[in-house]
Design an enzyme around this catalytic site. Structure first.
Site, PDB file in Angstrom:
ATOM      1  N   SER A   8      42.120  47.783  36.095  1.00 43.48           N
ATOM      2  CA  SER A   8      41.186  47.879  37.227  1.00 43.48           C
ATOM      3  C   SER A   8      40.745  46.488  37.654  1.00 43.48           C
ATOM      4  O   SER A   8      40.104  45.761  36.890  1.00 43.48           O
ATOM      5  CB  SER A   8      39.963  48.698  36.831  1.00 43.48           C
ATOM      6  OG  SER A   8      38.949  48.498  37.792  1.00 43.48           O
ATOM      7  N   HIS A  33      44.977  49.153  39.718  1.00 40.22           N
ATOM      8  CA  HIS A  33      43.951  50.162  40.021  1.00 40.22           C
ATOM      9  C   HIS A  33      42.863  49.504  40.878  1.00 40.22           C
ATOM     10  O   HIS A  33      42.257  48.508  40.484  1.00 40.22           O
ATOM     11  CB  HIS A  33      43.358  50.715  38.727  1.00 40.22           C
ATOM     12  CG  HIS A  33      42.386  51.829  38.931  1.00 40.22           C
ATOM     13  ND1 HIS A  33      42.767  53.137  39.157  1.00 40.22           N
ATOM     14  CD2 HIS A  33      41.031  51.838  38.960  1.00 40.22           C
ATOM     15  CE1 HIS A  33      41.704  53.905  39.299  1.00 40.22           C
ATOM     16  NE2 HIS A  33      40.627  53.136  39.187  1.00 40.22           N
ATOM     17  N   ASP A  35      39.356  49.990  42.928  1.00 41.18           N
ATOM     18  CA  ASP A  35      38.167  50.847  43.013  1.00 41.18           C
ATOM     19  C   ASP A  35      37.396  50.576  44.296  1.00 41.18           C
ATOM     20  O   ASP A  35      36.866  49.477  44.487  1.00 41.18           O
ATOM     21  CB  ASP A  35      37.263  50.573  41.812  1.00 41.18           C
ATOM     22  CG  ASP A  35      37.852  51.124  40.527  1.00 41.18           C
ATOM     23  OD1 ASP A  35      38.070  52.348  40.465  1.00 41.18           O
ATOM     24  OD2 ASP A  35      38.098  50.331  39.594  1.00 41.18           O
ATOM     25  N   MET A  37      34.146  51.571  46.413  1.00 33.33           N
ATOM     26  CA  MET A  37      32.828  52.222  46.298  1.00 33.33           C
ATOM     27  C   MET A  37      32.013  51.956  47.558  1.00 33.33           C
ATOM     28  O   MET A  37      31.995  50.830  48.057  1.00 33.33           O
ATOM     29  CB  MET A  37      32.073  51.644  45.105  1.00 33.33           C
ATOM     30  CG  MET A  37      32.830  51.726  43.798  1.00 33.33           C
ATOM     31  SD  MET A  37      31.877  50.956  42.488  1.00 33.33           S
ATOM     32  CE  MET A  37      33.000  51.141  41.108  1.00 33.33           C
ATOM     33  N   HIS A  66      41.445  54.268  44.068  1.00 35.81           N
ATOM     34  CA  HIS A  66      40.471  55.275  43.633  1.00 35.81           C
ATOM     35  C   HIS A  66      39.271  55.215  44.582  1.00 35.81           C
ATOM     36  O   HIS A  66      38.492  54.265  44.528  1.00 35.81           O
ATOM     37  CB  HIS A  66      40.072  54.936  42.183  1.00 35.81           C
ATOM     38  CG  HIS A  66      39.002  55.787  41.613  1.00 35.81           C
ATOM     39  ND1 HIS A  66      38.335  55.459  40.457  1.00 35.81           N
ATOM     40  CD2 HIS A  66      38.473  56.978  42.018  1.00 35.81           C
ATOM     41  CE1 HIS A  66      37.451  56.399  40.167  1.00 35.81           C
ATOM     42  NE2 HIS A  66      37.499  57.320  41.099  1.00 35.81           N
ATOM     43  N   MET A 137      37.429  61.117  35.118  1.00 34.88           N
ATOM     44  CA  MET A 137      36.458  60.051  34.883  1.00 34.88           C
ATOM     45  C   MET A 137      35.871  60.201  33.482  1.00 34.88           C
ATOM     46  O   MET A 137      35.316  61.250  33.149  1.00 34.88           O
ATOM     47  CB  MET A 137      35.321  60.100  35.918  1.00 34.88           C
ATOM     48  CG  MET A 137      35.703  59.644  37.315  1.00 34.88           C
ATOM     49  SD  MET A 137      36.512  58.036  37.410  1.00 34.88           S
ATOM     50  CE  MET A 137      35.300  56.941  36.660  1.00 34.88           C
TER      51      MET A 137
HETATM   52  C1  DX5 Z   1      34.331  53.030  37.491  1.00 35.08           C
HETATM   53  C2  DX5 Z   1      35.699  52.684  38.022  1.00 35.08           C
HETATM   54  C3  DX5 Z   1      36.605  52.224  36.964  1.00 35.08           C
HETATM   55  C4  DX5 Z   1      36.138  50.961  36.288  1.00 35.08           C
HETATM   56  C5  DX5 Z   1      36.736  50.925  34.916  1.00 35.08           C
HETATM   57  O1  DX5 Z   1      33.579  53.630  38.464  1.00 35.08           O
HETATM   58  O2  DX5 Z   1      36.298  53.809  38.640  1.00 35.08           O
HETATM   59  O3  DX5 Z   1      37.941  52.089  37.421  1.00 35.08           O
HETATM   60  O4  DX5 Z   1      36.489  49.807  36.996  1.00 35.08           O
HETATM   61  O5  DX5 Z   1      36.195  49.825  34.254  1.00 35.08           O
HETATM   62  P1  DX5 Z   1      36.005  49.813  32.685  1.00 35.08           P
HETATM   63  O6  DX5 Z   1      37.348  49.913  32.078  1.00 35.08           O
HETATM   64  O7  DX5 Z   1      35.321  48.509  32.461  1.00 35.08           O
HETATM   65  O8  DX5 Z   1      35.126  51.004  32.315  1.00 35.08           O
HETATM   66 ZN    ZN Z   2      38.552  53.712  39.016  1.00 43.00          ZN
END
Ligand code: DX5
Ligand code: ZN
Length: 216
Positions: A8, A33, A35, A37, A66, A137
């Site tokens: 990620s 990956h 992310d 938000m 994601h 998740m």
């Molecule tokens: C959380 C994200 C994850 C996050 C994972 O909301 O969807 O992809 O970046 O990070 P770690 O591995 O640090 O939990």
């Molecule tokens: Zn994610």
């Protein structure tokens, strides 16, 4: 199939992103990956299209995007243009999930559905044969660096059972708090793709950590 590793980028160094992108390109990582938000679906804002497009110009691997956003239907073609290969929406963010999945596929992308920790695997029963990926998740979405929720193992097993019973081709991806300590047990439970942010990028040798996760 051996499992896939999807680091990620949320945990990467944004002041020197090219360094981490090149490290991932040379590493055993399978996917990037990404992310996204929006500060509404989750209590945090990550980054948007300009950053994603910049990553896309340099990555040699598929972009696994994601979406932690409300109303993802509004942006499906934008994500395609920004380079997404796999586009995952949250079950909890979609009123017409089947329509959303069809729209993602119509753009030529693989379609994923993500479940928050409180959402039941059973809710996928009528969509599981239409999707390419289930993203479980293992933390509450919104932040990297949180601790892994133990109930995830059972959830992965239940998802695997549902996939086998229905003949679905969906892969199972696990995201949040994944480390070298829990990754083996997740693979045993049925995980096909492991997302890891902090445990890779905060480690002494991120490329070596990816190799270790890959070789489990
Ligand atoms: C959380 C994200 C994850 C996050 C994972 O909301 O969807 O992809 O970046 O990070 P770690 O591995 O640090 O939990
Ligand atoms: Zn994610």
């Amino acid at each position: 199939m051996s499992h896939l590793i999807a680091p990620s980028l949320l945990a990467a160094d944004f002041s020197n992103l090219i360094k981490d992108i090149e490290m991932l390109n040379q590493s055993d990582a399978d996917w990037f990956h990404i992310d996204i938000m929006d500060g509404v679906f989750v209590p945090n804002i990550s980054f948007g299209f300009p950053v994603m497009e910049a990553i896309n110009r340099h990555t040699l691997k598929p972009m696994d995007v994601h979406l932690m956003i409300v109303d993802p239907d509004r942006y499906i073609s934008n994500f395609k243009k920004a380079g997404a290969n796999i586009l995952t929406v949250h079950l909890e963010a979609c009123n017409h999930l089947h329509r959303t999945i069809q729209a993602i596929k119509a753009e030529g992308m693989s379609a994923g559905v993500s479940l928050n920790p409180h959402s039941a695997v059973n809710d996928l029963e009528d969509i599981i044969t239409d999707i390419d990926l289930v993203l479980i998740m293992s933390v509450n979405p919104g932040y990297g660096g949180q601790s892994f929720i133990e109930n995830t193992y059972r959830k992965v097993e239940r998802t695997k059972t549902l996939i086998e019973r229905t003949g679905s081709k969906a892969k199972i991806e696990v995201d949040g708090g994944v480390t070298l300590k829990n990754a083996g047990k997740l693979i045993d439970a049925g995980a096909d793709v492991l997302v890891a942010g902090s445990s890779i990028f905060k480690s002494e040798d991120p490329a070596e950590t990816i190799t270790q996760l890959k070789n489990l």
